[in-house]
Each structure stands twice: as structure tokens, then as C-alpha cells.
Design a protein around this motif. Structure first.
Motif, mmCIF file in Angstrom:
data_model
loop_
_atom_site.group_PDB
_atom_site.id
_atom_site.type_symbol
_atom_site.label_atom_id
_atom_site.label_comp_id
_atom_site.label_asym_id
_atom_site.label_seq_id
_atom_site.Cartn_x
_atom_site.Cartn_y
_atom_site.Cartn_z
ATOM 1 N N LEU A 100 0.829 -1.205 0.000
ATOM 2 C CA LEU A 100 0.000 0.000 0.000
ATOM 3 C C LEU A 100 0.864 1.255 0.000
ATOM 4 C CD1 LEU A 100 -2.792 1.280 0.091
ATOM 5 C CD2 LEU A 100 -2.753 1.018 2.569
ATOM 6 N N ASN A 101 1.907 1.274 0.826
ATOM 7 C CA ASN A 101 2.816 2.420 0.854
ATOM 8 C C ASN A 101 3.483 2.624 -0.499
ATOM 9 O OD1 ASN A 101 2.323 3.168 3.512
ATOM 10 N ND2 ASN A 101 3.963 1.879 4.320
ATOM 11 N N TYR A 102 3.899 1.524 -1.122
ATOM 12 C CA TYR A 102 4.506 1.614 -2.446
ATOM 13 C C TYR A 102 3.532 2.236 -3.444
ATOM 14 C CZ TYR A 102 6.632 0.386 -6.866
ATOM 15 O OH TYR A 102 7.173 0.458 -8.127
ATOM 16 N N LEU A 103 2.295 1.775 -3.436
ATOM 17 C CA LEU A 103 1.297 2.298 -4.369
ATOM 18 C C LEU A 103 1.019 3.779 -4.137
ATOM 19 C CD1 LEU A 103 -1.196 -0.675 -4.570
ATOM 20 C CD2 LEU A 103 0.305 0.162 -6.386
ATOM 21 N N MET A 104 1.008 4.195 -2.889
ATOM 22 C CA MET A 104 0.770 5.612 -2.585
ATOM 23 C C MET A 104 1.902 6.478 -3.148
ATOM 24 S SD MET A 104 -0.803 5.181 1.266
ATOM 25 C CE MET A 104 -0.179 6.736 1.788
ATOM 26 N N VAL A 136 0.740 -3.476 -11.613
ATOM 27 C CA VAL A 136 1.597 -3.354 -10.438
ATOM 28 C C VAL A 136 1.267 -4.455 -9.434
ATOM 29 C CG1 VAL A 136 2.233 -1.895 -8.471
ATOM 30 C CG2 VAL A 136 2.001 -0.877 -10.735
ATOM 31 N N ASP A 137 0.017 -4.735 -9.242
ATOM 32 C CA ASP A 137 -0.379 -5.776 -8.297
ATOM 33 C C ASP A 137 0.139 -7.142 -8.729
ATOM 34 O OD1 ASP A 137 -1.783 -6.681 -5.930
ATOM 35 O OD2 ASP A 137 -3.283 -7.523 -7.283
ATOM 36 N N ARG A 138 -0.015 -7.472 -9.990
ATOM 37 C CA ARG A 138 0.422 -8.780 -10.503
ATOM 38 C C ARG A 138 1.939 -8.936 -10.463
ATOM 39 N NH1 ARG A 138 -2.967 -7.712 -14.767
ATOM 40 N NH2 ARG A 138 -1.188 -7.605 -16.156
ATOM 41 N N HIS A 139 2.648 -7.831 -10.668
ATOM 42 C CA HIS A 139 4.110 -7.885 -10.790
ATOM 43 C C HIS A 139 4.829 -7.150 -9.664
ATOM 44 C CE1 HIS A 139 3.530 -9.675 -14.698
ATOM 45 N NE2 HIS A 139 2.684 -8.698 -14.987
ATOM 46 N N TYR A 140 4.152 -6.988 -8.551
ATOM 47 C CA TYR A 140 4.704 -6.213 -7.441
ATOM 48 C C TYR A 140 6.079 -6.710 -7.001
ATOM 49 C CZ TYR A 140 5.493 -4.346 -2.813
ATOM 50 O OH TYR A 140 6.073 -3.737 -1.723
ATOM 51 N N GLU A 141 6.249 -8.010 -6.886
ATOM 52 C CA GLU A 141 7.519 -8.560 -6.389
ATOM 53 C C GLU A 141 8.710 -8.112 -7.235
ATOM 54 O OE1 GLU A 141 7.981 -9.959 -3.495
ATOM 55 O OE2 GLU A 141 5.833 -9.774 -3.137
ATOM 56 N N HIS A 197 8.596 -3.489 -7.625
ATOM 57 C CA HIS A 197 8.972 -2.642 -6.498
ATOM 58 C C HIS A 197 10.483 -2.609 -6.278
ATOM 59 C CE1 HIS A 197 9.487 -6.126 -3.828
ATOM 60 N NE2 HIS A 197 10.026 -5.291 -2.968
ATOM 61 N N THR A 198 11.220 -3.473 -6.968
ATOM 62 C CA THR A 198 12.678 -3.445 -6.864
ATOM 63 C C THR A 198 13.308 -2.491 -7.866
ATOM 64 O OG1 THR A 198 13.014 -5.277 -8.402
ATOM 65 C CG2 THR A 198 12.685 -5.846 -6.077
ATOM 66 N N LEU A 199 12.515 -2.008 -8.817
ATOM 67 C CA LEU A 199 13.011 -1.086 -9.837
ATOM 68 C C LEU A 199 13.035 0.346 -9.314
ATOM 69 C CD1 LEU A 199 10.903 -2.273 -12.905
ATOM 70 C CD2 LEU A 199 13.277 -2.874 -12.381
ATOM 71 N N ASP A 200 13.876 1.147 -9.916
ATOM 72 C CA ASP A 200 13.825 2.582 -9.696
ATOM 73 C C ASP A 200 12.446 3.052 -10.151
ATOM 74 O OD1 ASP A 200 14.326 5.449 -11.099
ATOM 75 O OD2 ASP A 200 15.668 5.162 -9.374
ATOM 76 N N PHE A 201 11.871 4.020 -9.445
ATOM 77 C CA PHE A 201 10.522 4.472 -9.791
ATOM 78 C C PHE A 201 10.423 4.960 -11.235
ATOM 79 C CE2 PHE A 201 9.549 4.642 -5.194
ATOM 80 C CZ PHE A 201 8.298 4.052 -5.223
#
Length: 73
Positions: free
Chosen positions: A9-13, A43-48, A51-55
Motif C-alpha cells: 500500500l505504501n509503495y502504491l501511494m 503493479v499488483d500482478r508484478h509487485y515482487e 517494487h525493486t526497480l527505480d521508480f
């Protein structure tokens, strides 16, 4: 809520804020755009992995997904 859910959730925000900033949108507009053009689903399907990538890379990837689903940004 689990620790993993809170992190997601924090990542998505943060993602919505940075996506909005990149394209000159309000956060509400960015949220609606990502929702309408399946950016959140991606993002949900590939979150793992994403989230390791640069934004900047993550935003570019999601931008392409949104374009493929009718988005114009």
C-alpha cells in the motif's frame, strides 16, 4: 493488515504521487487514470519485481501498460 500489505500500500501511494508529478496530474487524476487503464492491475500482478526497480523505470513500464489499454499519456 499484514506487514506485506502495508508495504504494498505504501509503495502504491508513492507510485501514484510520482506518476502524478511526472505527467502533471493531480494525485486523484493519476489514481483514476491508473485504475481505468489497468496500471494498478499490472503493479499488483508484478509487485515482487516492479517494487525493486527505480521508480522512473517502474513508471515507464506502467505507462506502456496503460497505453496498451487505451491510455493517452
Amino acid at each position: 493488515m499484514s506487514q506485506g500489505s502495508i508495504k504494498r500500500l505504501n509503495y502504491l501511494m508513492v507510485f501514484v504521487k510520482l506518476f502524478a508529478d511526472r505527467f502533471g496530474l493531480t494525485e486523484k487524476q493519476a489514481f483514476n487514470y491508473l485504475d481505468a487503464h489497468k496500471g494498478f492491475d499490472f503493479v499488483d500482478r508484478h509487485y515482487e519485481a516492479i517494487h525493486t526497480l527505480d521508480f522512473s523505470y517502474a513508471i515507464a513500464d506502467v505507462q506502456e501498460v496503460c497505453r496498451a489499454n487505451g491510455g493517452a499519456l
